[in-house]
Design a protein around this motif. Structure first.
Motif, PDB file in Angstrom:
ATOM      1  N   TYR A 171      -4.013  17.501  85.691  1.00 50.29           N
ATOM      2  CA  TYR A 171      -3.689  16.240  85.031  1.00 50.29           C
ATOM      3  C   TYR A 171      -2.750  15.465  85.937  1.00 50.29           C
ATOM      4  CZ  TYR A 171      -1.745  12.795  81.840  1.00 50.29           C
ATOM      5  OH  TYR A 171      -1.351  11.604  81.260  1.00 50.29           O
ATOM      6  N   LYS A 183      -0.370  15.836  67.334  1.00 56.75           N
ATOM      7  CA  LYS A 183       0.038  15.200  68.595  1.00 56.75           C
ATOM      8  C   LYS A 183      -0.982  14.140  69.004  1.00 56.75           C
ATOM      9  CE  LYS A 183       3.077  15.306  71.046  1.00 56.75           C
ATOM     10  NZ  LYS A 183       4.111  14.219  71.132  1.00 56.75           N
ATOM     11  N   MET A 226      -4.328  12.083  77.209  1.00 58.59           N
ATOM     12  CA  MET A 226      -3.786  13.288  76.567  1.00 58.59           C
ATOM     13  C   MET A 226      -4.235  13.390  75.111  1.00 58.59           C
ATOM     14  SD  MET A 226      -2.354  15.573  78.186  1.00 58.59           S
ATOM     15  CE  MET A 226      -1.723  16.592  76.840  1.00 58.59           C
ATOM     16  N   ASN A 285       5.200  14.731  83.350  1.00 53.33           N
ATOM     17  CA  ASN A 285       4.138  13.760  83.131  1.00 53.33           C
ATOM     18  C   ASN A 285       3.698  13.841  81.681  1.00 53.33           C
ATOM     19  OD1 ASN A 285       2.355  15.890  82.905  1.00 53.33           O
ATOM     20  ND2 ASN A 285       1.421  15.595  84.904  1.00 53.33           N
ATOM     21  N   GLU A 286       2.716  13.031  81.329  1.00 59.03           N
ATOM     22  CA  GLU A 286       2.348  12.927  79.917  1.00 59.03           C
ATOM     23  C   GLU A 286       1.820  14.253  79.371  1.00 59.03           C
ATOM     24  OE1 GLU A 286       3.091  10.269  77.940  1.00 59.03           O
ATOM     25  OE2 GLU A 286       2.408  11.584  76.334  1.00 59.03           O
ATOM     26  N   PHE A 287       1.206  15.060  80.233  1.00 60.66           N
ATOM     27  CA  PHE A 287       0.688  16.365  79.808  1.00 60.66           C
ATOM     28  C   PHE A 287       1.856  17.232  79.325  1.00 60.66           C
ATOM     29  CE2 PHE A 287      -0.751  20.719  80.458  1.00 60.66           C
ATOM     30  CZ  PHE A 287      -2.108  20.694  80.160  1.00 60.66           C
ATOM     31  N   LYS A 295       4.881  16.305  78.686  1.00 62.37           N
ATOM     32  CA  LYS A 295       5.662  15.627  77.655  1.00 62.37           C
ATOM     33  C   LYS A 295       5.039  15.866  76.282  1.00 62.37           C
ATOM     34  CE  LYS A 295       7.761  11.085  76.961  1.00 62.37           C
ATOM     35  NZ  LYS A 295       6.886  10.170  76.212  1.00 62.37           N
ATOM     36  N   SER A 296       3.716  15.723  76.191  1.00 63.68           N
ATOM     37  CA  SER A 296       3.044  15.905  74.902  1.00 63.68           C
ATOM     38  C   SER A 296       3.277  17.314  74.379  1.00 63.68           C
ATOM     39  CB  SER A 296       1.537  15.679  75.044  1.00 63.68           C
ATOM     40  OG  SER A 296       1.270  14.351  75.385  1.00 63.68           O
ATOM     41  N   TYR A 297       3.073  18.299  75.254  1.00 63.07           N
ATOM     42  CA  TYR A 297       3.294  19.678  74.822  1.00 63.07           C
ATOM     43  C   TYR A 297       4.763  19.931  74.506  1.00 63.07           C
ATOM     44  CZ  TYR A 297      -1.358  21.691  75.761  1.00 63.07           C
ATOM     45  OH  TYR A 297      -2.679  22.033  75.719  1.00 63.07           O
TER      46      TYR A 297
END
Lengths: 356, 356
Positions: free
Chosen positions: A7, A215, A240, B206-208, B210-212
């Motif tokens: 990613y 999410k 995402m 990164n957004e990956f 951050k989301s998790y």
């Protein structure tokens, strides 16, 4: 699950390096590219095709995704590759959900006999496919992480669901979705949003699916409702959201919108994203809060949802759609419980289709 | 990433079925079980050992995790298995983070020559290990999904980070973590919470990730702050928090708490979970909001954080801890930026260690 996930912005540039250990001498890598990127579709202005790391006898095939993938198309592509190369090192799908599903299906059909129509169902695929990677250029379907590849066959619209179906590798580069037309981006993004509503409001749900679904929902709400203009952060988040929405479905199921829109797409060829939106627009009874929020998203993003697509259909055509839709038993059971057939009768479904 | 993930209450019962296709004739499956479940540790009251689906020459080995895994222990276990069986079908780690890491390391050492100490670092492992599966009975470390297995070697505490390190399969059954002692559950759970704070406040994100990280943080806050009593839902959520926290680290990095606690554990053998808590308790300067929230969690859950563990150490011992900690360059860079050495001087780190 997908074993290798990359990613990041610009990660498409790593593709040559990613493929290197998966190349077999003399056997090409096939890049299955959405025809949106071809010269005839204005692809000369979309330099993605020039960034593909071709080596040796590698080949680019533009996938015609005017219609969603059919089993006949999958079979033809696999046969073409067998005739031309015998075997291939792998197949790389670059595009939206249709291209993802096509690439997965063709990979499997390189190593499994007969027609892909014979594998529509659960765990019917016997052999692993060739190496396959997915690179989304549209986000929302979750096809990049799913255990299926939805195909329209001679008798049904159903995926080849199996442990061999997920990609070996996905490359999630938010830069690649930046150029999507706003309407298409919205329709595909709503596939994710609708997944979340159907999964979170469904009866099949555990904490795994719930965590991912919540999410994904939050990310969709952020990009389609809270932001006032689309920017890089939105691409990052939508990519995402699609990934998390797809993961959520691993232990849950979609619901009414998907079951009904499968009927539309089987009969009319309505594409999945827009079909879901057409249906969702009339599902207040089943998902009151989700539909209200969906309508705010439509309004805020100034999107047109087509109407009147069923107005000239005859009884036989309605019956076909009802049969396809009613066949999606797990979706109905997830949405309405074990007694779903008492709630969603054929008459009620007919009156729903008549609204579209 | 882990290719096969099963999540669900009671999913441990599927273990026999999951292992069946991975068995090789004559080669046993080794179940590496936390010694917490052995008879000598009161295991007679913990029936997990009786639920293990032994077949043929399968073997249960109780892992001594009084200390965190050492390279010498990994090497000894792998040698014992080679001597006794030649080869094995696979190794199944059942326990907390130490057992997860041990199982991963032993799997790799069955197929790689020399000592595991020679592979502490990044991408030094050349051959895939034998089949390996992880079944957590404590949640928080994220070791079930990580690309590393942290080992204490002759010169460093560092994992065997490689594409071959992740498990082939994990079984996430929240019923298995229900019996954990409350203090241990808290310390291990805080590993996840601290991961999230370090990752979300870090410069690598990164957004990956951050989301998790955001989802894991939210789940931790729910179980350790919002709930007034521990119930099944808490086990479900803490198990997902650990998974999501582990996934978050894929594209980010931990920070000050981990860098400092590695020094403690190298010198004093302080276990990772409790070590992180001891350190986090004094990191207001670096993570003001996170530390305040951490302290509320400690208070609400009535946990004792040990104090005074460094009070009798001599200069040489402090130097050792400072050297180990300062060696964790990526962690410091993530936390404090490229110029971290100007911010975290040896003197400043010494005065931090003196507080513990």
């Amino acid at each position: 699950m997908v074993s290798y996930v990359v990613y990041g912005r610009g990660s498409f540039n790593q593709l040559d390096e990613i493929l290197a250990p998966n190349r077999k001498a003399g056997a090409p890598v096939i890049f299955l590219l959405d025809h949106f990127f071809s010269a005839g579709s204005g692809g000369e202005n979309k330099p993605l095709v020039n960034r593909i790391p071709l080596r040796g006898n590698d080949k680019i095939i533009f996938a015609d995704v005017t219609c969603e993938p059919k089993t006949t198309y999958v079979d033809a592509l696999a046969q073409q590759l067998k005739d031309e190369f015998g075997t291939i090192s792998g197949i790389i799908g670059i595009g939206g959900g249709s291209v993802m599903d096509l690439a997965k299906a063709v990979s499997l059909m390189m190593n499994n006999p007969g027609s892909s129509a014979g594998y529509q169902g659960w765990d019917l695929v016997k052999n692993p496919g060739v190496y396959k990677a997915g690179i989304p250029t549209l986000s929302g379907t979750g096809a990049e992480v799913s255990r299926t590849c939805v195909l329209t066959g001679p008798t049904k619209k159903l995926g080849m669901n199996s442990d061999f179906t997920p990609f070996d590798q996905i490359v999630l580069d938010p830069e690649l979705i930046a150029g999507a037309p706003a309407n298409q981006r919205f329709y595909t993004g709503m596939d994710c949003y609708i997944h979340c509503i159907e999964s979170l409001e469904g009866t099949y749900l555990n904490e795994f699916s719930k965590s991912y679904g919540e999410k994904a929902l939050e990310l969709c709400q952020h990009v389609f409702l809270e932001k006032n203009e689309w920017n890089e952060e939105c691409d990052d988040k939508l990519m995402m959201a699609s990934y998390a929405g797809g993961m959520s479905i691993a232990y849950s199921q979609v619901g009414v919108a998907h079951a009904v829109s499968y009927g539309l797409s089987y009969l009319l060829g309505t594409k999945h994203g827009i079909g879901n939106c057409i249906v969702m627009n009339h599902l207040e009874e089943y998902y009151p809060e989700g539909v209200a929020e969906f309508k705010r998203m439509v309004e805020k993003n100034k999107i047109d949802i087509p109407t009147g697509i069923c107005k000239n259909l005859n009884d036989e055509q309605f019956e076909t759609m009802i049969n396809v839709s009613m066949g999606m038993k797990p979706l109905w059971e997830n949405a309405l419980g074990k007694d779903w057939e008492k709630i969603m009768t054929r008459e009620k479904l007919r009156s729903l289709f008549e609204k579209f």
